[in-house]
Design a protein around this motif. Structure first.
Motif, PDB file in Angstrom:
ATOM      1  N   PHE A 153       0.862  -1.180   0.000  1.00  0.00           N
ATOM      2  CA  PHE A 153       0.000   0.000   0.000  1.00  0.00           C
ATOM      3  C   PHE A 153       0.898   1.230   0.000  1.00  0.00           C
ATOM      4  O   PHE A 153       1.799   1.354   0.828  1.00  0.00           O
ATOM      5  CB  PHE A 153      -0.879   0.027   1.247  1.00  0.00           C
ATOM      6  CG  PHE A 153      -2.193  -0.681   1.100  1.00  0.00           C
ATOM      7  CD1 PHE A 153      -3.387  -0.016   1.314  1.00  0.00           C
ATOM      8  CD2 PHE A 153      -2.249  -2.027   0.756  1.00  0.00           C
ATOM      9  CE1 PHE A 153      -4.603  -0.666   1.189  1.00  0.00           C
ATOM     10  CE2 PHE A 153      -3.455  -2.685   0.625  1.00  0.00           C
ATOM     11  CZ  PHE A 153      -4.642  -1.998   0.837  1.00  0.00           C
ATOM     12  N   THR A 154       0.648   2.149  -0.937  1.00  0.00           N
ATOM     13  CA  THR A 154       1.429   3.377  -1.057  1.00  0.00           C
ATOM     14  C   THR A 154       0.493   4.573  -0.918  1.00  0.00           C
ATOM     15  O   THR A 154      -0.547   4.634  -1.596  1.00  0.00           O
ATOM     16  CB  THR A 154       2.150   3.441  -2.420  1.00  0.00           C
ATOM     17  OG1 THR A 154       2.973   2.279  -2.551  1.00  0.00           O
ATOM     18  CG2 THR A 154       3.005   4.686  -2.532  1.00  0.00           C
ATOM     19  N   ASP A 166       1.760  10.998  -0.704  1.00  0.00           N
ATOM     20  CA  ASP A 166       3.216  10.979  -0.514  1.00  0.00           C
ATOM     21  C   ASP A 166       3.717   9.588  -0.901  1.00  0.00           C
ATOM     22  O   ASP A 166       3.762   8.684  -0.074  1.00  0.00           O
ATOM     23  CB  ASP A 166       3.578  11.305   0.929  1.00  0.00           C
ATOM     24  CG  ASP A 166       5.088  11.385   1.161  1.00  0.00           C
ATOM     25  OD1 ASP A 166       5.865  11.086   0.227  1.00  0.00           O
ATOM     26  OD2 ASP A 166       5.488  11.741   2.281  1.00  0.00           O
ATOM     27  N   THR A 167       4.068   9.425  -2.171  1.00  0.00           N
ATOM     28  CA  THR A 167       4.435   8.095  -2.681  1.00  0.00           C
ATOM     29  C   THR A 167       5.730   7.552  -2.092  1.00  0.00           C
ATOM     30  O   THR A 167       6.060   6.394  -2.323  1.00  0.00           O
ATOM     31  CB  THR A 167       4.547   8.120  -4.218  1.00  0.00           C
ATOM     32  OG1 THR A 167       5.495   9.116  -4.607  1.00  0.00           O
ATOM     33  CG2 THR A 167       3.193   8.414  -4.850  1.00  0.00           C
ATOM     34  N   TYR A 217      -6.229   8.206   0.800  1.00  0.00           N
ATOM     35  CA  TYR A 217      -6.139   7.369  -0.388  1.00  0.00           C
ATOM     36  C   TYR A 217      -4.801   6.635  -0.518  1.00  0.00           C
ATOM     37  O   TYR A 217      -3.751   7.184  -0.210  1.00  0.00           O
ATOM     38  CB  TYR A 217      -6.380   8.218  -1.639  1.00  0.00           C
ATOM     39  CG  TYR A 217      -7.763   8.817  -1.666  1.00  0.00           C
ATOM     40  CD1 TYR A 217      -8.843   8.067  -2.097  1.00  0.00           C
ATOM     41  CD2 TYR A 217      -7.983  10.126  -1.224  1.00  0.00           C
ATOM     42  CE1 TYR A 217     -10.121   8.604  -2.113  1.00  0.00           C
ATOM     43  CE2 TYR A 217      -9.259  10.670  -1.232  1.00  0.00           C
ATOM     44  CZ  TYR A 217     -10.330   9.905  -1.677  1.00  0.00           C
ATOM     45  OH  TYR A 217     -11.590  10.434  -1.679  1.00  0.00           O
ATOM     46  N   TYR A 218      -4.893   5.400  -1.031  1.00  0.00           N
ATOM     47  CA  TYR A 218      -3.733   4.540  -1.272  1.00  0.00           C
ATOM     48  C   TYR A 218      -3.850   3.901  -2.655  1.00  0.00           C
ATOM     49  O   TYR A 218      -4.949   3.679  -3.152  1.00  0.00           O
ATOM     50  CB  TYR A 218      -3.681   3.383  -0.260  1.00  0.00           C
ATOM     51  CG  TYR A 218      -3.423   3.793   1.158  1.00  0.00           C
ATOM     52  CD1 TYR A 218      -2.130   3.808   1.668  1.00  0.00           C
ATOM     53  CD2 TYR A 218      -4.465   4.144   2.011  1.00  0.00           C
ATOM     54  CE1 TYR A 218      -1.882   4.168   2.981  1.00  0.00           C
ATOM     55  CE2 TYR A 218      -4.236   4.505   3.321  1.00  0.00           C
ATOM     56  CZ  TYR A 218      -2.943   4.523   3.800  1.00  0.00           C
ATOM     57  OH  TYR A 218      -2.701   4.882   5.104  1.00  0.00           O
TER      58      TYR A 218
END
Length: 195
Positions: A51-52, A56-57, A93-94
């Motif tokens: 999960f990213t 903020d990747t 959000y991911y």
């Protein structure tokens, strides 16, 4: 020859023929009543789910599920906890991706190469605190599931938890986007906590 002798001779001849015919059946290989189940050529008992954060990747978390003896045997030896952020507004959000393994062998590329016969599904999570969807698709526009989008929610106004059940199904006779048809190749859940 008397009548009795003829009848006995005929009886003995018929007996020998009957026993001979019955004995031959034991030597013939009968076809199986049911053909073997087509399980495809991919075996899987492990996955890594990442999960990213979309905002903020550089922030991502990868968790592992590993069940060496597969479905229905002993309990999995690895079920890592996925820790997700509680939104300060309505949603957080991911994006997600999954890698499928058979022990230490990565079979994800095989699943992608045969994407019109395999589907990865995610279910069992509490939709009041976690929502998944927007899965990537195969060549025919049907869910593949190696990538997706998720969001945490504060609908209930509390920290949430649950489990995400991941399944990989082989559907060689007609993949239709449903998660239950076909042969289950992998089935494993990971716990999640939203803080």
């Amino acid at each position: 020859m008397t009548k009795l002798s003829k009848v006995l001779s005929l009886f003995l001849t018929l007996s020998v023929l009957i026993f001979s015919a019955c004995g031959d059946d034991d030597l013939v290989d009968e076809p199986d009543d049911f053909p073997p189940i087509d399980r495809g050529d991919i075996q899987a008992n492990r996955y890594f789910l990442t999960f990213t954060q979309k905002s903020d990747t550089s922030k991502s978390q990868t968790v592992e599920f590993y069940d060496p003896d597969g479905i229905g045997g002993a309990a999995p030896i690895t079920r890592e906890l996925l820790e997700l952020k509680k939104p300060s507004g309505s949603f957080f959000y991911y994006s997600s991706s999954i890698k499928i393994f058979n022990d230490s062998v990565d079979v994800t590329d095989q699943v992608i190469a045969q994407q019109t016969e395999y589907i990865i599904c995610y279910r069992g999570y509490d939709v009041n605190n976690l929502t998944g969807g927007d899965w990537n698709e195969d060549f025919n526009g049907i869910q593949l599931g190696t990538e997706g989008e998720w969001s945490t929610s504060d609908k209930l106004g509390n920290n949430g938890s649950g489990e995400i059940r991941v399944t990989l199904n082989y559907q060689p006779t007609g993949k239709d986007g449903l998660c239950d048809p076909g042969i289950r190749i992998l089935d494993g859940s990971i716990p999640y906590q939203i803080n």
